[in-house]
Design a protein around this motif. Sequence first.
Motif, PDB file in Angstrom:
ATOM      1  N   ARG A  89       0.848  -1.196   0.000  1.00 39.76           N
ATOM      2  CA  ARG A  89       0.000   0.000   0.000  1.00 39.76           C
ATOM      3  C   ARG A  89       0.882   1.243   0.000  1.00 39.76           C
ATOM      4  O   ARG A  89       1.816   1.374   0.798  1.00 39.76           O
ATOM      5  CB  ARG A  89      -0.904  -0.018   1.230  1.00 39.76           C
ATOM      6  CG  ARG A  89      -1.742   1.230   1.436  1.00 39.76           C
ATOM      7  CD  ARG A  89      -2.908   1.292   0.497  1.00 39.76           C
ATOM      8  NE  ARG A  89      -3.870   2.299   0.956  1.00 39.76           N
ATOM      9  CZ  ARG A  89      -4.686   2.919   0.147  1.00 39.76           C
ATOM     10  NH1 ARG A  89      -4.684   2.640  -1.144  1.00 39.76           N
ATOM     11  NH2 ARG A  89      -5.525   3.814   0.611  1.00 39.76           N
ATOM     12  N   ASP A  90       0.582   2.162  -0.901  1.00 40.95           N
ATOM     13  CA  ASP A  90       1.330   3.408  -1.016  1.00 40.95           C
ATOM     14  C   ASP A  90       1.215   4.222   0.279  1.00 40.95           C
ATOM     15  O   ASP A  90       0.106   4.406   0.794  1.00 40.95           O
ATOM     16  CB  ASP A  90       0.799   4.216  -2.206  1.00 40.95           C
ATOM     17  CG  ASP A  90       1.506   5.532  -2.381  1.00 40.95           C
ATOM     18  OD1 ASP A  90       2.736   5.524  -2.548  1.00 40.95           O
ATOM     19  OD2 ASP A  90       0.822   6.580  -2.323  1.00 40.95           O
ATOM     20  N   ALA A  95      -1.034   7.249  -0.027  1.00 45.67           N
ATOM     21  CA  ALA A  95      -2.460   6.909  -0.012  1.00 45.67           C
ATOM     22  C   ALA A  95      -2.935   6.677   1.431  1.00 45.67           C
ATOM     23  O   ALA A  95      -4.022   7.132   1.808  1.00 45.67           O
ATOM     24  CB  ALA A  95      -2.715   5.668  -0.869  1.00 45.67           C
ATOM     25  N   GLU A 112      -3.250  10.076   3.172  1.00 41.89           N
ATOM     26  CA  GLU A 112      -4.476  10.769   2.777  1.00 41.89           C
ATOM     27  C   GLU A 112      -5.700  10.168   3.460  1.00 41.89           C
ATOM     28  O   GLU A 112      -6.585  10.894   3.916  1.00 41.89           O
ATOM     29  CB  GLU A 112      -4.631  10.734   1.254  1.00 41.89           C
ATOM     30  CG  GLU A 112      -3.623  11.604   0.543  1.00 41.89           C
ATOM     31  CD  GLU A 112      -3.658  11.453  -0.968  1.00 41.89           C
ATOM     32  OE1 GLU A 112      -4.657  10.921  -1.512  1.00 41.89           O
ATOM     33  OE2 GLU A 112      -2.679  11.871  -1.616  1.00 41.89           O
ATOM     34  N   ARG A 113      -5.751   8.853   3.557  1.00 38.39           N
ATOM     35  CA  ARG A 113      -6.873   8.191   4.229  1.00 38.39           C
ATOM     36  C   ARG A 113      -6.858   8.500   5.737  1.00 38.39           C
ATOM     37  O   ARG A 113      -7.920   8.658   6.339  1.00 38.39           O
ATOM     38  CB  ARG A 113      -6.838   6.675   4.003  1.00 38.39           C
ATOM     39  CG  ARG A 113      -7.109   6.260   2.579  1.00 38.39           C
ATOM     40  CD  ARG A 113      -8.482   6.683   2.084  1.00 38.39           C
ATOM     41  NE  ARG A 113      -9.497   5.865   2.732  1.00 38.39           N
ATOM     42  CZ  ARG A 113     -10.754   6.210   2.900  1.00 38.39           C
ATOM     43  NH1 ARG A 113     -11.191   7.357   2.466  1.00 38.39           N
ATOM     44  NH2 ARG A 113     -11.604   5.410   3.505  1.00 38.39           N
TER      45      ARG A 113
END
Length: 189
Positions: free
Chosen positions: A166-167, A170, A173-174
């Motif tokens: 998983r980046d 990302a 941001e989540r």
Amino acid sequence: MARAGVTVDRLTRAAAELADEVGFDNLTVAAVARRFGVKEASLYSHIKNVHDLKTRVALLALVELADEVAAAVAGRAGKDALVAFASAYRDYAKRHPGRYTAARMKLDLETALTSAAGRHAELTRAILRGYELPEPDQTDAVRMLGSVFHGYVSLETAGAFQHSPRDVEASWERTLDALDAALRNWPQA
């Protein structure tokens, strides 16, 4: 007598740069003296000891970080302010790992009260005004945000997220989306 060109400010800045390179825990007066090309003893006309030097680096880091966060959140509100605050905090920690560690140094009460640490809490409270949280919820939210930002940054810089495909961006941001949702839907006491 103080050596020409060596000032407390220059020593502090050199120590901060060195802390970023070798780690705050590895910062020594001897290493700073080597950087200036002087004997360690000559620095003691400017600083008391390594604790004094580290405290000065911590105070510098607190000011720098507060200035960067203040510039990032200026004119923003709500989630936009939250993201700007968090991103400035994270970016500073990644650019200046030694200084970031220094900013977490436990300061004596008198030093803490006169430091930029209070600005950090006020900046956090400023972004929380957009969420209209009353006290004591606001204090709880300040602590939650500080814990999440510090935890994420600490784990990221330690390489703890490298094991997952998983980046990291990302996930960041989540995480900010989740914080925004939590602040907008703060549980009633």
